[in-house]
Write a protein that holds these residues in place. Structure first.
Motif: not given
Length: 461
Positions: A177-196
């Motif tokens: 999901i994070i790499l290919f932005n699948f689904g609704n969750l894919g729109k906000t999922a990102s490794f950047s959530n770890l530090w932003t």
């Protein structure tokens, strides 16, 4: 009682029926429990993404503990494990206190886990009293442990496999999901959530420290490999491989799962009242995801209780062999299992069933925090006994083995200092402070018990 008399007699009456896959999964199964599936959100709220650093530090400490234990196991692969080594290399009193403290730890963990089963059965059957599924679970696991060690190994293998597959599936699905932005969750999922969201360490170093007690609670059970030593096929080959593999597996599963969870859903959006695993599966949109995770949590709790019944029976068996427990516990059944010790331990765990009837809403917090007393003591004595073993090797009093703990004795004292730190941190949280109230009472009881055991042994000579 002489030092030689403190050593357990030959344990040929225990059957060596555990293979490498059993040993690894017993340790994994005993470790991955409700602490990870449910308790991790509490630790996340204390440390944020910095919790990953806490798990890495805790994993390093457990690596040293397990390497020290592995070296001792290769020297003498017996079912008594830490109690045997504490008696031989620290003193008879240390063996007595370590054996009984480890028994105490797993009895209380067993109470906590059957409580968890009772709680999570309510997800499907809200009208069933909490104590009924707790009692049924304890009865089934007790019966399985009486049949044969190989059956226990198979049950634990499949219990643990369910947990491992669930965590791996979440990591793979989440990474996709994070790499290919699948689904609704894919729109906000990102490794950047770890530090932003306040940075990787939103609460600084203090947050990392405050989460250590939950982290070390989550690592309880890795030392179960030591309890399996007396019933492991080809221990010289199996045990080192199992130790190296299980520590690696735990770091990958724990750290990998946490990184994916906090990348899929920002850490400050996780609910304190919901398992992060349940929340992630719901947001991904997997049908019946919450029910699936609820089933996994129940198997996780049953698995941990299964390990508790296994280990407490073996520890009573080993204590009886050196005169530190009633002789009846030192016998095995026709199926080569320590039935008396298993029965006594399961009977004490019935207190957990009673507590689920009397105070169902508070029993889990009480027994899980108290179990830490036995864990911290056991881990400390493993590395202290290892120092004694190394000294005995240097003096030519015992034989060296090829599997060695790196950095000894400096790493031993690092582990001891870390354990003292975790014990001090328990005082900062109201929920865990009860462990510090119980500790002096428990060790006073053990001190009196040891003096009684010495007098009984002296009269028997």
């Amino acid at each position: 009682m002489t030092q030689d008399e403190m050593q357990p007699r030959a344990q040929e009456d225990l059957h060596r029926g555990l293979k490498n896959r059993h040993v690894q999964m017993i340790a994994i199964g005993g470790t991955i429990g409700v602490g990870l599936f449910l308790g991790s959100v509490t630790a996340i709220q204390k440390a944020g993404p910095g919790l990953v650093a806490s798990y890495a530090i805790g994993g390093l400490v457990m690596f040293f503990i397990m390497r020290a234990l592995g070296e001792l196991l290769l020297y003498r692969p017996v079912s008594g494990s830490f109690a045997t080594y504490a008696a031989e290399f620290v003193g008879p009193w240390a063996g007595f206190m370590t054996g009984w403290s480890y028994w105490f730890m797993w009895v209380t963990i067993g109470m906590a886990e059957i409580t968890a089963v009772g709680v999570y059965v309510h997800y499907w059957f809200s009208g069933i009293p909490q104590w009924i599924p707790a009692l049924i679970t304890l009865g089934l696991l007790y019966s399985a442990n009486l049949i044969a060690v190989k059956l226990f190994g198979e049950i634990e293998f499949w219990f643990a496999l369910i947990k491992v597959v669930t965590i791996v599936a979440m990591i793979v699905i989440g990474l996709t999901i994070i790499l290919f932005n699948f689904g609704n969750l894919g729109k906000t999922a990102s490794f950047s959530n770890l530090w932003t969201n306040g940075g990787f360490f939103p609460f600084g170093g203090l947050g990392v420290l405050l989460s250590l007690q939950m982290v070390m609670f989550a690592y309880q059970g890795l030392e179960l490999i030591g309890v399996t030593a007396g019933e492991t096929e080809n221990p010289e080959k199996v045990l080192p491989h199992a130790i190296n593999s299980v520590v690696s597996w735990m770091l990958v599963l724990y750290i990998g799962a946490l990184l994916i969870i906090m990348s899929l859903v920002p850490w400050n959006q996780l609910s304190a009242n919901t398992s992060p695993f349940v929340m992630v599966f719901e947001k991904i949109g997997i049908p019946a995801g919450a029910g699936l995770i609820n089933f996994v949590v129940i198997t996780a709790a049953a698995s941990s209780c299964n390990s508790g019944i296994f280990s407490t029976g073996r520890m009573l068996y080993s204590l009886a062999k050196v005169g530190h427990a009633p002789r009846a516990f030192g016998k095995v059944s026709s199926r080569n299992v320590p039935a008396a010790g298993i029965t006594a331990s399961a009977a004490i765990m019935l207190i957990g069933v009673a507590l689920n009837y009397i105070v169902p809403e508070r029993v889990f917090v009480y027994v899980t925090s108290i179990s830490l007393v036995g864990a911290l003591w056991t881990w400390a004595l493993i590395v202290i006994a290892h120092i004694g073993y190394r000294k005995a090797v240097a003096l030519g009093k015992t034989r060296p083995v090829g599997y060695r703990m790196p950095g000894s004795p400096y790493t031993n004292w690092f582990v001891v200092a870390f354990i003292v730190l975790v014990a001090m941190l328990l005082s900062l949280d109201e929920g865990t402070r009860v462990a510090l109230y119980v500790a002096p009472v428990w060790f006073t009881i053990l001190g009196v018990g040891y003096q009684i055991a010495k007098r009984v042994a002296a009269k028997a000579i």
